[in-house]
Enzyme design. Sequence first.
Site, mmCIF file in Angstrom:
data_model
loop_
_atom_site.group_PDB
_atom_site.id
_atom_site.type_symbol
_atom_site.label_atom_id
_atom_site.label_comp_id
_atom_site.label_asym_id
_atom_site.label_seq_id
_atom_site.Cartn_x
_atom_site.Cartn_y
_atom_site.Cartn_z
ATOM 1 N N ASP A 1 -39.131 37.710 69.025
ATOM 2 C CA ASP A 1 -39.796 37.815 67.716
ATOM 3 C C ASP A 1 -39.863 36.368 67.212
ATOM 4 O O ASP A 1 -39.803 35.431 68.024
ATOM 5 C CB ASP A 1 -39.010 38.741 66.761
ATOM 6 N N LYS B 1 -33.896 46.462 66.039
ATOM 7 C CA LYS B 1 -34.255 45.057 65.821
ATOM 8 C C LYS B 1 -32.976 44.252 65.709
ATOM 9 O O LYS B 1 -31.917 44.795 65.373
ATOM 10 C CB LYS B 1 -35.048 44.929 64.515
HETATM 11 P P1 NDP Z 1 -43.252 32.535 66.418
HETATM 12 O O1 NDP Z 1 -41.909 32.058 66.095
HETATM 13 O O2 NDP Z 1 -43.837 32.287 67.758
HETATM 14 O O3 NDP Z 1 -44.312 31.983 65.355
HETATM 15 C C1 NDP Z 1 -44.166 32.245 63.994
HETATM 16 C C2 NDP Z 1 -45.273 31.524 63.235
HETATM 17 O O4 NDP Z 1 -45.245 31.942 61.880
HETATM 18 C C3 NDP Z 1 -45.090 30.023 63.227
HETATM 19 O O5 NDP Z 1 -46.348 29.396 63.121
HETATM 20 C C4 NDP Z 1 -44.265 29.818 61.953
HETATM 21 O O6 NDP Z 1 -44.375 28.524 61.395
HETATM 22 C C5 NDP Z 1 -44.865 30.857 61.036
HETATM 23 N N1 NDP Z 1 -43.810 31.302 60.094
HETATM 24 C C6 NDP Z 1 -42.652 31.915 60.409
HETATM 25 N N2 NDP Z 1 -41.899 32.150 59.316
HETATM 26 C C7 NDP Z 1 -42.618 31.673 58.289
HETATM 27 C C8 NDP Z 1 -42.400 31.630 56.901
HETATM 28 N N3 NDP Z 1 -41.273 32.106 56.342
HETATM 29 N N4 NDP Z 1 -43.374 31.083 56.131
HETATM 30 C C9 NDP Z 1 -44.527 30.589 56.704
HETATM 31 N N5 NDP Z 1 -44.776 30.614 58.028
HETATM 32 C C10 NDP Z 1 -43.840 31.138 58.791
HETATM 33 O O7 NDP Z 1 -43.224 34.113 66.112
HETATM 34 P P2 NDP Z 1 -44.222 35.241 66.577
HETATM 35 O O8 NDP Z 1 -45.593 34.704 66.720
HETATM 36 O O9 NDP Z 1 -43.608 35.956 67.716
HETATM 37 O O10 NDP Z 1 -44.158 36.254 65.332
HETATM 38 C C11 NDP Z 1 -45.089 36.209 64.256
HETATM 39 C C12 NDP Z 1 -45.104 37.554 63.547
HETATM 40 O O11 NDP Z 1 -45.505 38.584 64.469
HETATM 41 C C13 NDP Z 1 -43.771 38.028 62.978
HETATM 42 O O12 NDP Z 1 -44.023 38.779 61.817
HETATM 43 C C14 NDP Z 1 -43.246 38.967 64.054
HETATM 44 O O13 NDP Z 1 -42.335 39.909 63.546
HETATM 45 C C15 NDP Z 1 -44.536 39.631 64.488
HETATM 46 N N6 NDP Z 1 -44.567 40.255 65.807
HETATM 47 C C16 NDP Z 1 -44.229 39.575 66.929
HETATM 48 C C17 NDP Z 1 -44.304 40.179 68.158
HETATM 49 C C18 NDP Z 1 -44.016 39.444 69.421
HETATM 50 O O14 NDP Z 1 -44.198 40.034 70.484
HETATM 51 N N7 NDP Z 1 -43.617 38.179 69.399
HETATM 52 C C19 NDP Z 1 -44.678 41.595 68.285
HETATM 53 C C20 NDP Z 1 -45.090 42.209 67.053
HETATM 54 C C21 NDP Z 1 -45.006 41.548 65.868
HETATM 55 P P3 NDP Z 1 -43.146 27.496 61.548
HETATM 56 O O15 NDP Z 1 -43.122 27.118 63.001
HETATM 57 O O16 NDP Z 1 -43.478 26.373 60.640
HETATM 58 O O17 NDP Z 1 -41.913 28.242 61.120
HETATM 59 O O1 2IT Z 2 -42.147 43.401 66.262
HETATM 60 C C1 2IT Z 2 -42.262 43.681 67.470
HETATM 61 O O2 2IT Z 2 -42.861 44.685 67.844
HETATM 62 C C2 2IT Z 2 -41.695 42.745 68.446
HETATM 63 N N1 2IT Z 2 -41.181 41.705 68.059
HETATM 64 C C3 2IT Z 2 -41.736 43.060 69.910
HETATM 65 C C4 2IT Z 2 -40.703 44.079 70.288
HETATM 66 C C5 2IT Z 2 -40.516 44.309 71.769
HETATM 67 O O3 2IT Z 2 -39.524 44.952 72.105
HETATM 68 O O4 2IT Z 2 -41.342 43.877 72.582
#
Ligand code: NDP
Ligand code: 2IT
Length: 448
Positions: free
Chosen positions: A169, A129
Site C-alpha cells: 500500500d 489491513k
Molecule cells: P505510493 O506510496 O506508491 O504512492 C502514494 C502517492 O500518494 C505518492 O505520490 C504520495 O506522495 C502521495 N501521498 C501519500 N500520502 C499523501 C498525503 N498524506 N498527502 C498527499 N499526498 C500523499 O502508494 P500507492 O500508489 O500504492 O497508493 C495510493 C493510494 O491507492 C492509497 O490510497 C492506497 O491505499 C490505494 N491503493 C493502493 C493499492 C496498491 O495496490 N498499491 C491498491 C488499492 C488501493 P509523497 O511521495 O509525497 O508522499
Molecule cells: O487497498 C488495497 O486494495 C491494497 N492496498 C492492495 C491489497 C492487496 O492485498 O493486494
Amino acid sequence: MPEIDARIQRIYEQVTQRNPGELEFHQAVKEVLETLGPALRKHPEYAEHKVIERICEPERQIIFRVPWQDDKGEVQINRGFRVGFSSALGPYKGGLRFHPSVLLGTVKFLGFEQVFKNAITGMPLGGGKGGADFDPKGKSDGEVMRFCQSYMTELYRHIGELTDVPAGDIGVGGREIGYLFGQYKRITNRYETGVLTGKSPKWGGALVRRESTGYGAVFFAEEMLKARGSDLVGKTCVVSGSGNVAIYAMEKLQQFGARVVACSDSNGVVYHEKGIQLDTVKRLKEVERKRIREYVNAHPDAKYIEGGNIWDIPCQVAMPCATQNELDEGAARTLVKNGCIAVSEGANMPTMPGGVKLFQEAGVAFAPGKAANAGGVATSALEMQQNASRDAWTFEHTEERLREIMRCIHDNCYATAEEYGSPGNYVIGANIAGFRRVADAIIAFGVI
Ligand code: NDP
Ligand code: 2IT
C-alpha cells in the site's frame, strides 16, 4: 420502514462510541451504513443475525513495537499494526501501509473498506489491513531493510497463506515486499510464496500485479463511460499522486488515447499541457525516489506548482490516486464547473462525503475506490492462484483476466444499484453487492 434507519443509526453511534477518536474509521463505516437500508428492508435475516454489528467489529487487532537501528546506530521505535477484519470469504487479505500518519483508526478504516472491496471481486478473499507509522522517505535501503526485518519478526506469527496474506500500500512496494518475504522465509524455514503478494515476478510474483490497481481503475472508468455511450479517447485527464497506483493509471489512460496533463506528490503539482511524460515520472519515483518537482528539470515547458491543488486543473476525467480525503467538496465543485464527466478513485476513500454527493447530484459518473481500485487485490488473488499451482502466467493473459474482472465488478455494481432502486449510483451498488456476499457467508457459519 423508519425502524431500519433508526437501527442503522444506533449501530453507527455504537461504533463511534466504542472506537473514540478514530475519525477515518467512523467515516468509512458511515459511508457504507447509510447505503444499506434497502438491503436490510429486502432481507430481514441480515438484521435478525446482527450481521452489520458483526461486520463493524474486527475479528482481531494486533499492535506491536518495532525497534530498529538507523545508519547512525541510533535506536528507533515505531508502532506496527495488523487488523484482521473479516475472514468470512477467505484468509484476511489487504496491504501494509508505511507512513508517519498511520494510527490504529487508519488501519481500521482501510480494513473495513477492504472487506467490501474484496467481496465484490467475487474471489475467495477475507479483508484485513496493516502497516506502521514508519516513514520510508529519506531512509537508506539498509534502514528500510532493518525496519522490514524487525516488523516481520513479530508479524510472521500472525500471517500465512491460509490465514492472512499482506501486500503493498502507501510506502510499501516491491523493495519492501522483498525484505519482508526474506525475513519470513528465514524465520519460518518455509518458502511459502503465497504468504505475501506484490512480490517481484523474478521470484514468485505475478506479472501485472504492479500495474493492476492503476490499470483496473482505468478499465472501470472506461466501463462507466461505455455505459453512457462514450469512451476515454482524446479525454483530458488529471491523476493525483505519482506512486504505484497513479503511475499505472496514467500509463493505461495514455494507452487508451487519453491525454494526462497533471500529476502530483505531497509537495506539489506538475502541469504539462502537452501530456505527462511517464518515463520521467517512473525514473524519478521508481528508480531515484525523488520529488515530483524535479520533473520540470527534464521538461522546462511543464509547470510545477508548490503546494498547489491539482483539482483546480480543468479535466474531463479525474482520478484521485494519492490518499484518503484528498478531494473535498470545494474541489468537486471546481471539477464539475470545469466540465468533469467521470471520477474513478484509484486511492481508498479519496473523495470526502460532500464531494461524492456533489458529483452524484451533478450527474458525474462516480466510481468509489472499493469498486474502482479492486483490480489490485483481485490481481493479488491471481498471484495467490499462480503460487498455489506453482505456475506463472503471461502478461497478456493476466491483463485480460484483470480486464474481465473489472468488467464484472462494474456490471455487478451497476445491476445492484438498479435492483435496489438507485440506477447509476455505483456507491450504493458497490456497498450492497459487497455487503450481501459477506453477510450471506457470515449467516451460513452460525455464531462464531
Ligand atoms: P505510493 O506510496 O506508491 O504512492 C502514494 C502517492 O500518494 C505518492 O505520490 C504520495 O506522495 C502521495 N501521498 C501519500 N500520502 C499523501 C498525503 N498524506 N498527502 C498527499 N499526498 C500523499 O502508494 P500507492 O500508489 O500504492 O497508493 C495510493 C493510494 O491507492 C492509497 O490510497 C492506497 O491505499 C490505494 N491503493 C493502493 C493499492 C496498491 O495496490 N498499491 C491498491 C488499492 C488501493 P509523497 O511521495 O509525497 O508522499
Ligand atoms: O487497498 C488495497 O486494495 C491494497 N492496498 C492492495 C491489497 C492487496 O492485498 O493486494
